[in-house]
Design an enzyme around this catalytic site. Structure first.
Site, mmCIF file in Angstrom:
data_model
loop_
_atom_site.group_PDB
_atom_site.id
_atom_site.type_symbol
_atom_site.label_atom_id
_atom_site.label_comp_id
_atom_site.label_asym_id
_atom_site.label_seq_id
_atom_site.Cartn_x
_atom_site.Cartn_y
_atom_site.Cartn_z
ATOM 1 N N LYS A 169 0.340 5.323 8.361
ATOM 2 C CA LYS A 169 0.989 5.551 7.067
ATOM 3 C C LYS A 169 -0.047 5.569 5.955
ATOM 4 O O LYS A 169 -0.054 6.455 5.090
ATOM 5 C CB LYS A 169 2.031 4.457 6.825
ATOM 6 C CG LYS A 169 2.808 4.569 5.518
ATOM 7 C CD LYS A 169 2.220 3.718 4.402
ATOM 8 C CE LYS A 169 2.356 2.233 4.673
ATOM 9 N NZ LYS A 169 1.876 1.402 3.537
ATOM 10 N N LYS B 191 -7.626 0.985 -2.643
ATOM 11 C CA LYS B 191 -7.179 0.640 -1.296
ATOM 12 C C LYS B 191 -7.408 1.805 -0.339
ATOM 13 O O LYS B 191 -7.736 1.601 0.840
ATOM 14 C CB LYS B 191 -5.704 0.248 -1.315
ATOM 15 C CG LYS B 191 -5.125 -0.128 0.059
ATOM 16 C CD LYS B 191 -5.835 -1.324 0.689
ATOM 17 C CE LYS B 191 -5.303 -1.647 2.087
ATOM 18 N NZ LYS B 191 -3.965 -2.248 2.075
ATOM 19 N N THR C 29 0.861 -1.175 0.000
ATOM 20 C CA THR C 29 0.000 0.000 0.000
ATOM 21 C C THR C 29 0.899 1.226 0.000
ATOM 22 O O THR C 29 1.586 1.514 0.982
ATOM 23 C CB THR C 29 -0.916 0.018 1.236
ATOM 24 O OG1 THR C 29 -1.760 -1.138 1.202
ATOM 25 C CG2 THR C 29 -1.791 1.264 1.247
#
Length: 288
Positions: free
Chosen positions: A240, A172, A97
């Site tokens: 993150k 995502k 990701t």
């Protein structure tokens, strides 16, 4: 069966690569810590290489699952990077990701070398990886996706092309935005039940059968109630990801007030020493 390389053997990548070996693919692995690569080979067979370039040599597909944008650049670029070892026509599939920006940057570099590129972040966490039940959201050309999908099927519950390069990462982000608010709502619900003197198990058994039900509720309520947070995706990694979401929202003109708030709640968890706790640890902020 394909000849593949897998770069990155963390809690997600280690079992993913294992499913590839179990499916009969010829797998060479690379990990920054060589000991983990050796442990993978001892368990699953195949081979390991000391650099991404050497792992990628001769591979039809190079799959990677590392930490962040900088980690991805390091395994792809430079004289020891995967791109340097890949033959023209090979495809790199990135399960990390990362930002859509680095995805498009690396896809452009790949294209200049005659390589394909598919961004394919996953959802399902460690349990999904171990059980071969990941949701894989992909971006790339139809031709590159068609080459990658049969291999990805070894660990996927669903694998779908969402659009051109970058579309997988944008999907995502949708996933992480949805999870952030959901877990906070679940944490508040369980904390409220405890304050009200209700049995949390009974509450969840009832409300999970109605409109409030979710995967998080069914699979995380008991450990959340017990204060056990060693069961999945770490808070550090979630922050993150949410930073990527919030940055993209600014660029798109999207408004994410709940996501921004929950990101700060996860910062509270980090300050409590819970950076490696799983994302259900939001409940730890709330009084018992």
């Amino acid at each position: 069966m394909a000849k593949v390389a897998f770069l990155g053997l963390g809690v997600i990548g280690f079992p993913m690569a294992g499913h590839l070996a179990a499916a009969g693919h010829q797998v060479t692995v690379y990990n920054r810590s060589g000991a983990k690569a050796e442990a993978w080979v001892a368990r699953h067979g195949g081979a390991h290489a000391p650099t991404p370039r050497q792992a990628a040599e001769g591979a039809d597909l190079v799959l990677c699952c590392v930490g962040n944008d900088d980690d991805l650049r390091q395994v792809c670029l430079g004289p020891d990077g995967a791109f340097a070892g890949m033959a023209r026509g090979a495809v790199l599939v990135d399960h990390t990701t990362v930002s859509a920006q680095v995805t498009r940057e690396l896809a452009q570099v790949a294209a200049q070398s005659g390589l394909g590129y598919v961004d394919a972040p996953v959802s399902g966490g460690q349990a999904g990886a171990e059980n071969g039940q990941l949701s894989v959201m992909c971006g790339g050309t139809q031709a590159d996706f068609d080459r990658a999908a049969p291999v990805i099927d070894a660990y996927a519950k669903i694998c779908r092309r969402m659009g051109e390069v970058g579309a997988g990462q944008m999907t995502k982000m949708c996933n992480q935005i949805a999870i952030a608010g959901l877990v906070q709502g679940l944490a508040e619900s369980l904390a409220f039940a405890r304050k009200a003197g209700l049995d949390v198990t009974d509450v969840v058994e009832v409300i999970s059968q109605g409109a409030a039900g979710s995967w998080q509720m069914v699979n995380r309520h008991a450990t959340m109630d017990r204060g056990e947070f060693e069961h999945g995706f770490a808070v550090d990694w979630m922050r993150k990801d949410l930073a990527i979401c919030l940055q993209a929202a600014d660029q798109l003109g999207a408004v994410l007030p709940v996501t921004a708030l929950v990101d700060q709640f996860y910062k509270d968890v980090q300050l409590m020493g819970g950076g490696r706790w799983d994302t259900s640890s939001l409940i730890a902020r709330l009084p018992r």
